[in-house]
Motif scaffolding. Structure first.
Motif, short mmCIF file in Angstrom:
data_model
loop_
_atom_site.label_atom_id
_atom_site.label_comp_id
_atom_site.label_asym_id
_atom_site.label_seq_id
_atom_site.Cartn_x
_atom_site.Cartn_y
_atom_site.Cartn_z
N ALA A 153 0.81 -1.22 0.00
CA ALA A 153 0.00 0.00 0.00
C ALA A 153 0.84 1.27 0.00
O ALA A 153 0.46 2.28 0.60
N LEU A 154 2.00 1.21 -0.68
CA LEU A 154 2.76 2.45 -0.86
C LEU A 154 1.96 3.40 -1.75
O LEU A 154 1.20 2.96 -2.62
N GLN A 155 2.18 4.68 -1.56
CA GLN A 155 1.40 5.68 -2.28
C GLN A 155 2.32 6.67 -2.99
O GLN A 155 3.48 6.86 -2.60
N LYS A 156 1.76 7.29 -4.00
CA LYS A 156 2.48 8.35 -4.68
C LYS A 156 2.80 9.46 -3.69
O LYS A 156 1.93 9.88 -2.91
N GLY A 157 4.04 9.91 -3.69
CA GLY A 157 4.46 10.95 -2.76
C GLY A 157 5.19 10.43 -1.55
O GLY A 157 5.82 11.20 -0.82
N ASP A 158 5.14 9.10 -1.31
CA ASP A 158 5.89 8.52 -0.19
C ASP A 158 7.39 8.68 -0.43
O ASP A 158 7.88 8.40 -1.53
N VAL A 159 8.09 9.12 0.59
CA VAL A 159 9.55 9.24 0.51
C VAL A 159 10.16 8.11 1.33
O VAL A 159 9.89 7.99 2.53
N ILE A 160 10.95 7.25 0.68
CA ILE A 160 11.53 6.09 1.36
C ILE A 160 12.78 6.53 2.12
O ILE A 160 13.76 7.00 1.54
N LEU A 161 12.72 6.36 3.44
CA LEU A 161 13.82 6.80 4.30
C LEU A 161 14.70 5.64 4.76
O LEU A 161 15.90 5.81 4.96
N ARG A 162 14.07 4.47 4.96
CA ARG A 162 14.84 3.34 5.49
C ARG A 162 14.22 2.04 5.00
O ARG A 162 13.00 1.92 4.89
N ILE A 163 15.08 1.06 4.68
CA ILE A 163 14.64 -0.28 4.33
C ILE A 163 15.23 -1.23 5.37
O ILE A 163 16.45 -1.38 5.45
N GLY A 164 14.35 -1.83 6.17
CA GLY A 164 14.84 -2.64 7.28
C GLY A 164 15.56 -1.75 8.28
O GLY A 164 14.98 -0.80 8.80
N THR A 165 16.83 -2.03 8.49
CA THR A 165 17.64 -1.20 9.40
C THR A 165 18.60 -0.30 8.64
O THR A 165 19.43 0.37 9.25
N HIS A 166 18.47 -0.31 7.31
CA HIS A 166 19.42 0.44 6.48
C HIS A 166 18.84 1.79 6.08
O HIS A 166 17.81 1.86 5.40
N ASP A 167 19.48 2.86 6.53
CA ASP A 167 19.06 4.20 6.14
C ASP A 167 19.41 4.45 4.67
O ASP A 167 20.54 4.17 4.24
N ILE A 168 18.46 4.98 3.92
CA ILE A 168 18.63 5.14 2.48
C ILE A 168 19.25 6.50 2.17
O ILE A 168 18.74 7.54 2.58
N ALA A 169 20.36 6.45 1.42
CA ALA A 169 21.06 7.68 1.06
C ALA A 169 20.53 8.28 -0.24
O ALA A 169 20.73 9.45 -0.51
N GLY A 170 19.87 7.47 -1.04
CA GLY A 170 19.36 7.96 -2.32
C GLY A 170 18.74 6.82 -3.10
O GLY A 170 18.64 5.68 -2.62
N VAL A 171 18.34 7.12 -4.33
CA VAL A 171 17.65 6.13 -5.15
C VAL A 171 18.54 4.93 -5.45
O VAL A 171 18.10 3.77 -5.35
N GLU A 172 19.79 5.17 -5.84
CA GLU A 172 20.68 4.05 -6.16
C GLU A 172 20.88 3.15 -4.95
O GLU A 172 20.95 1.92 -5.09
N ASP A 173 20.98 3.75 -3.79
CA ASP A 173 21.13 2.98 -2.55
C ASP A 173 19.89 2.12 -2.31
O ASP A 173 19.99 0.94 -1.96
N ALA A 174 18.72 2.71 -2.52
CA ALA A 174 17.46 1.96 -2.34
C ALA A 174 17.37 0.80 -3.32
O ALA A 174 17.01 -0.33 -2.95
N GLN A 175 17.71 1.05 -4.57
CA GLN A 175 17.63 0.01 -5.59
C GLN A 175 18.60 -1.12 -5.30
O GLN A 175 18.27 -2.30 -5.45
N ALA A 176 19.82 -0.77 -4.88
CA ALA A 176 20.82 -1.80 -4.58
C ALA A 176 20.41 -2.64 -3.38
O ALA A 176 20.58 -3.87 -3.36
N THR A 177 19.85 -1.99 -2.36
CA THR A 177 19.41 -2.71 -1.16
C THR A 177 18.30 -3.68 -1.48
O THR A 177 18.30 -4.84 -1.03
N VAL A 178 17.34 -3.24 -2.27
CA VAL A 178 16.21 -4.10 -2.64
C VAL A 178 16.69 -5.25 -3.52
O VAL A 178 16.28 -6.41 -3.34
N ALA A 179 17.58 -4.96 -4.47
CA ALA A 179 18.04 -5.98 -5.41
C ALA A 179 18.73 -7.15 -4.71
O ALA A 179 18.66 -8.29 -5.17
N GLN A 180 19.39 -6.87 -3.60
CA GLN A 180 20.16 -7.90 -2.90
C GLN A 180 19.31 -8.76 -1.97
O GLN A 180 19.82 -9.73 -1.40
N THR A 181 18.02 -8.42 -1.80
CA THR A 181 17.20 -9.14 -0.83
C THR A 181 15.87 -9.61 -1.43
O THR A 181 14.80 -9.24 -0.93
N PRO A 182 15.90 -10.40 -2.50
CA PRO A 182 14.64 -10.86 -3.11
C PRO A 182 13.85 -11.75 -2.16
O PRO A 182 14.40 -12.63 -1.49
#
Length: 370
Positions: A153-182
């Protein structure tokens, strides 16, 4: 694909590759002229010449029908031991490549890749000075149907700050974090309407159709903030940074393939480049410039790899010659060049096979057969 899309792809591919090859060979040409070496031929493409002319310095310029590269032929490039008496008689004293010092020969060879890096830098500067530098924010612009993001239920306008315990530095960081944890169950910390909110999420998974490892998938499109044209000094600084970052990212990608983090099936060949050229061209000339800059860096780096037949392989021989005080033996060079040719031919066939596989050709053939 409609006829106009095929034409756009073909024209874009020829344009992109033509510019990259021209600048690469121009580097060799200008360096040869600087070091006093006569250049016999400057060819864009391979095969019989469609057009050719000779300039006042005696260089023959050619445009050939196979747009997969080009070459510069310095005068006296062949070793004297391999030259016929007729060839030796035609040599211009003081203007042959083989008579120059090892440093001059190295400069001529090195100039090709260097010009690719210069071209990338110029293209980035031009891009930033005219279209600006777009910024991709870790803000959700849209959610893909049926994705992990929609299920959470993510929505348009949501800003992703953290995935799990990993603070997100930017889009590339978010994509890399997600890619490694299918397939992993985790939580997202998002900012929604000015408030922080934790959202439970099971990261999606996508399997490489060519047998590569599964990769995590979130299923969102991130927001892109249009760039503003930068003043020239800032554009120059941003261009230098973008060129360097592209070099680092390219080398990192090569390392990931060799270290097994990515499969070699991710390698693309000329057909993939053609496809991407057409796809990028439809988004405008600025996108095409960016794509050309990325490819130019890749071309420069690839040519510096220490593989015989490539510029980097010749530079290795010249380095050994400079250290030993005499050239590498003829036999070693011959075996090395034969090995290099086999390696490059195999790589070309493998990457072309990957391209055809990604286009679904073999699956289509299988359906016809069965």
């Amino acid at each position: 694909m409609m006829i106009h899309e095929y034409l756009r792809t073909l024209i874009s591919f020829v344009f992109v590759l033509g510019v990259l090859v021209t600048f690469h060979e121009l580097g060799h040409y200008l360096a040869a002229r600087w070091r006093g070496v006569h250049v016999e031929v400057f060819s864009l493409g391979f095969g019989p010449a469609l057009f050719k002319w000779r300039d006042k310095s005696g260089t023959e310029w050619r445009i050939c029908p196979i747009p997969l590269g080009g070459y510069v032929r310095p005068h006296g490039f062949d070793d004297p031991e391999d030259a016929t008496e007729e060839q030796k008689a035609a040599w211009i004293p003081g203007r042959t490549f083989h008579d120059k010092s090892v440093w001059s020969r190295a400069i001529v060879i090195l100039a090709g890749p260097v010009f690719n890096f210069i071209l990338a830098f110029v293209l980035f500067v031009l891009l930033f000075a005219t279209a600006g530098q777009p910024h991709v924010r870790n803000e959700v612009a849209s959610v893909l149907p049926g994705s992990a993001a929609q299920n959470a239920a993510l929505q348009k306008g949501d800003v992703i700050l953290r995935i799990g315990t990993h603070d997100i530095a930017g889009v590339e960081d978010a994509q890399a974090t997600v890619a490694q944890t299918p397939g992993q169950k985790t939580t997202l910390l998002v900012q929604r309407n000015g408030q922080s909110l934790e959202v439970p999420l099971t990261i999606g998974s996508t399997q490489d159709s060519r047998g590569g490892p599964a990769r995590g998938l979130l299923g969102v499109v991130f927001a892109v903030e249009p760039g503003k044209a930068l003043p020239l000094p800032q554009a120059v600084s941003a261009g230098a940074k973008a060129t360097w970052n592209t070099v680092v990212q390219t080398l990192n990608g090569v390392w990931q393939i060799f270290s097994g983090q990515h499969t070699a099936r991710d390698l693309g060949g000329p057909l993939k480049i053609a496809q991407l050229s057409g796809q990028v061209a439809q988004y405008g000339f600025a996108s095409l410039l960016s794509f050309m800059a990325l490819l130019s860096v890749n071309l420069g780096l690839i040519n510096l790899f220490p593989v015989p037949l490539l510029d980097g392989g010749r530079l290795v021989f010249y380095a050994i010659e400079a250290i030993r005080g005499r050239p590498v033996s003829k036999r070693v060079q011959e075996v090395s060049f034969q090995t290099g040719f086999a390696l490059l031919a195999g790589l070309f066939l493998f990457s072309t096979f990957n391209d055809l596989s990604s286009f679904g050709l073999f699956r289509w053939v299988a359906t016809l057969a069965g």
